[in-house]
Design an enzyme around this catalytic site. Structure first.
Site, PDB file in Angstrom:
ATOM      1  N   THR A 109      -5.388 -15.737 -72.167  1.00  0.00           N
ATOM      2  CA  THR A 109      -5.944 -16.809 -72.995  1.00  0.00           C
ATOM      3  C   THR A 109      -7.321 -16.431 -73.535  1.00  0.00           C
ATOM      4  O   THR A 109      -8.028 -15.615 -72.920  1.00  0.00           O
ATOM      5  CB  THR A 109      -6.055 -18.090 -72.148  1.00  0.00           C
ATOM      6  OG1 THR A 109      -6.908 -19.024 -72.797  1.00  0.00           O
ATOM      7  CG2 THR A 109      -6.669 -17.816 -70.768  1.00  0.00           C
ATOM      8  N   ASP A 110      -7.714 -17.060 -74.642  1.00  0.00           N
ATOM      9  CA  ASP A 110      -9.076 -16.844 -75.162  1.00  0.00           C
ATOM     10  C   ASP A 110     -10.129 -17.463 -74.248  1.00  0.00           C
ATOM     11  O   ASP A 110     -11.317 -17.165 -74.371  1.00  0.00           O
ATOM     12  CB  ASP A 110      -9.205 -17.398 -76.593  1.00  0.00           C
ATOM     13  CG  ASP A 110      -8.941 -18.894 -76.706  1.00  0.00           C
ATOM     14  OD1 ASP A 110      -8.581 -19.536 -75.701  1.00  0.00           O
ATOM     15  OD2 ASP A 110      -9.090 -19.437 -77.830  1.00  0.00           O
ATOM     16  N   GLU A 111      -9.691 -18.340 -73.320  1.00  0.00           N
ATOM     17  CA  GLU A 111     -10.678 -19.062 -72.493  1.00  0.00           C
ATOM     18  C   GLU A 111     -11.437 -18.128 -71.552  1.00  0.00           C
ATOM     19  O   GLU A 111     -12.501 -18.481 -71.047  1.00  0.00           O
ATOM     20  CB  GLU A 111      -9.991 -20.200 -71.722  1.00  0.00           C
ATOM     21  CG  GLU A 111      -9.276 -21.129 -72.678  1.00  0.00           C
ATOM     22  CD  GLU A 111      -8.814 -22.456 -72.082  1.00  0.00           C
ATOM     23  OE1 GLU A 111      -9.376 -22.897 -71.070  1.00  0.00           O
ATOM     24  OE2 GLU A 111      -7.880 -23.037 -72.652  1.00  0.00           O
ATOM     25  N   TYR A 127      -9.504 -22.449 -64.027  1.00  0.00           N
ATOM     26  CA  TYR A 127      -8.342 -21.896 -64.746  1.00  0.00           C
ATOM     27  C   TYR A 127      -8.714 -20.574 -65.425  1.00  0.00           C
ATOM     28  O   TYR A 127      -8.052 -19.544 -65.217  1.00  0.00           O
ATOM     29  CB  TYR A 127      -7.831 -22.899 -65.798  1.00  0.00           C
ATOM     30  CG  TYR A 127      -6.926 -22.281 -66.856  1.00  0.00           C
ATOM     31  CD1 TYR A 127      -5.682 -21.765 -66.506  1.00  0.00           C
ATOM     32  CD2 TYR A 127      -7.321 -22.192 -68.194  1.00  0.00           C
ATOM     33  CE1 TYR A 127      -4.852 -21.172 -67.472  1.00  0.00           C
ATOM     34  CE2 TYR A 127      -6.505 -21.614 -69.158  1.00  0.00           C
ATOM     35  CZ  TYR A 127      -5.273 -21.105 -68.794  1.00  0.00           C
ATOM     36  OH  TYR A 127      -4.459 -20.528 -69.739  1.00  0.00           O
ATOM     37  N   LYS A 135      -7.478 -16.719 -64.708  1.00  0.00           N
ATOM     38  CA  LYS A 135      -6.821 -15.888 -65.731  1.00  0.00           C
ATOM     39  C   LYS A 135      -7.623 -14.597 -65.952  1.00  0.00           C
ATOM     40  O   LYS A 135      -7.046 -13.515 -66.086  1.00  0.00           O
ATOM     41  CB  LYS A 135      -6.694 -16.648 -67.064  1.00  0.00           C
ATOM     42  CG  LYS A 135      -5.681 -17.779 -67.083  1.00  0.00           C
ATOM     43  CD  LYS A 135      -4.246 -17.337 -66.876  1.00  0.00           C
ATOM     44  CE  LYS A 135      -3.664 -16.570 -68.044  1.00  0.00           C
ATOM     45  NZ  LYS A 135      -2.201 -16.314 -67.842  1.00  0.00           N
TER      46      LYS A 135
END
Ligand code: NAD
Ligand code: TYD
Length: 376
Positions: A133-135, A182, A186
């Site tokens: 993810t970009d997060e 989260y 990741k």
């Protein structure tokens, strides 16, 4: 080719499974999923009887089982999507996120390595594709609250709304700086994947994608939750002032990018995936209200008073914006849908599939597995 797709009963995974089963009849697709609250085999009703498709109910944290699956199905390629995926849940239960996203990924990496090491050709023709993810990159500044013309052009953003809310974008070399449990989990899993390449030579590829929207998304996430609440005339809980910016991509465009990168991406590379389609949450919510009202035959915008500002999410990242020009330049991918088209298609899908929505919100979908798959 025998391909293992993990998390294939979830939102993005189900689109990837469908694409691969239909597009590659010569492949055998093994969908491995634990069927948590987020996994739902009703997402895959249209392909469940395909001769090139097998479903395995298993937990990626179960290392022995992962080795067994690799051996049983002679797995040559892995597309790893299984994860706990909701930021709000990670704030309440960080341990589960570390266990599933970090240890689960590690268990799958080690199972792939151990199995492929037994083969004469070892890693030749193999691929471990990790979906991230970009997060993981953290949050960007919102330096232009009114929006500016971005330096990129794309088919994903409409001509009316093609704005960037800052001058910086996430690129593949942006330093990792995750803020939520989260994204921290990741990020950690991404590091393990790259470590397996650097240490053991495992053929890996990693992609970091922006927020996805489209059919079959579990209605705890902004877009399906709000569509359903508008339909039921329930309050729309906007966190903080609704000023946070997300970059939205239609889920089938993500699935197409995954297909392309799985086949053509370079080993050990990272590709960012996104449509240069930034929106403030509050603007998205207004679009959702207008279009849902119209499709329900209500007066457009009559449900604006459902907007309810609530306490902000802890550590709420202000802005995500992905620069996907490497993927566009090197592999020729580009998004196929403009946002207005994609969002209308999405809203229509949720309104036309109320049974799906009612089942997932009542938990009844868990019974589907019991009825369909017990003893098979
Ligand atoms: P989702 O929550 O809809 O689906 C996750 C799936 O994984 C479910 O089917 C669930 O049953 C399965 N799963 C969970 N724990 C498991 C375990 N221990 N063993 C086996 N299966 C397990 O998630 P999603 O939105 O489809 O996201 C899929 C992947 O894409 C995730 O890795 C996520 O980090 C990543 N991603 C998501 C987005 C997005 O906007 N949704 C954006 C970028 C990246
Ligand atoms: P979400 O769909 O949870 O995705 P992510 O946190 O991975 O970006 O949330 C998208 C944005 O919408 C995020 O800024 C949080 C906000 N949000 C709300 O304002 N209200 C809600 O009820 C939800 C679920 C999200």
């Amino acid at each position: 080719m025998n391909i293992l797709i993990t998390g294939g009963a979830g939102f993005i995974g189900s689109h990837v499974v469908r694409l691969f089963v239909n597009k590659y009849p010569e492949y055998h697709i093994v969908n491995l999923d634990k069927l948590t609250y987020a996994g739902n085999l009703a997402n895959l009703k249209d392909v469940e009887k395909a001769p090139n498709y097998t479903f395995v109910k298993a937990d990626i944290c179960d290392y022995e089982k992962m080795v067994e699956v690799m051996e049983t199905y002679h797995i040559e390629g892995i597309i790893h999507l299984a994860a706990e995926s909701h930021v709000d849940r990670s704030i309440k239960d960080p341990f589960t996120f570390a266990r599933v996203n970090v240890m689960g990924t590690l268990s799958l990496l080690q199972a792939a390595k151990v199995y492929w090491d037994t083969l004469p050709e070892r890693y030749e023709g193999k691929r471990f594709y990790h979906i991230s993810t970009d997060e993981v990159y953290g949050a960007l500044e919102l330096t232009h609250p009114e929006g500016i013309k971005p330096p990129f052009s794309t088919t994903a953003s409409s001509s009316e709304h093609h704005l960037a809310y800052g001058s910086e974008f996430f690129v593949e070399t942006t330093k990792y700086n995750p803020h939520s449990p989260y994204s921290a989990a990741k990020a950690s899993s991404d590091h393990f994947v790259r470590a397996y390449h650097d240490t053991y030579g495992l053929p890996v590829v990693v992609t970091n994608c922006s927020n996805n929207y489209g059919p079959y998304q579990f209605p705890e996430k902004l877009i399906p939750l709000f569509i359903n609440n508008i339909r039921l005339r329930k309050p729309l809980p906007v966190y903080g002032k609704g000023e946070n910016v997300r970059d939205w991509l239609y889920v089938e465009d993500h699935a197409r990018a995954i297909d392309l990168i799985f086949h053509k991406g370079k080993d050990a590379e990272t590709y960012n995936i996104g449509g240069f389609n930034e929106w403030k949450n509050i603007d998205i919510v207004k679009v959702l209200i207008r279009v849902t009202d119209r499709l329900l035959g209500r007066q457009e915008g009559e449900d604006m008073d459902l907007i309810t500002y609530v306490t902000d999410r802890a550590g709420h990242d202000l802005r995500y914006a992905i620069d996907s020009s490497k993927l566009q330049r090197e592999l020729g991918w580009e998004p196929s849908l403009q946002f207005e088209e994609g969002i209308e298609k999405t809203i229509r899908w949720y309104l036309d599939n109320q049974e799906w929505m009612d089942n997932v919100t009542s938990g009844d979908y868990q019974k589907y597995y019991e009825e369909m798959y017990r003893g098979r």
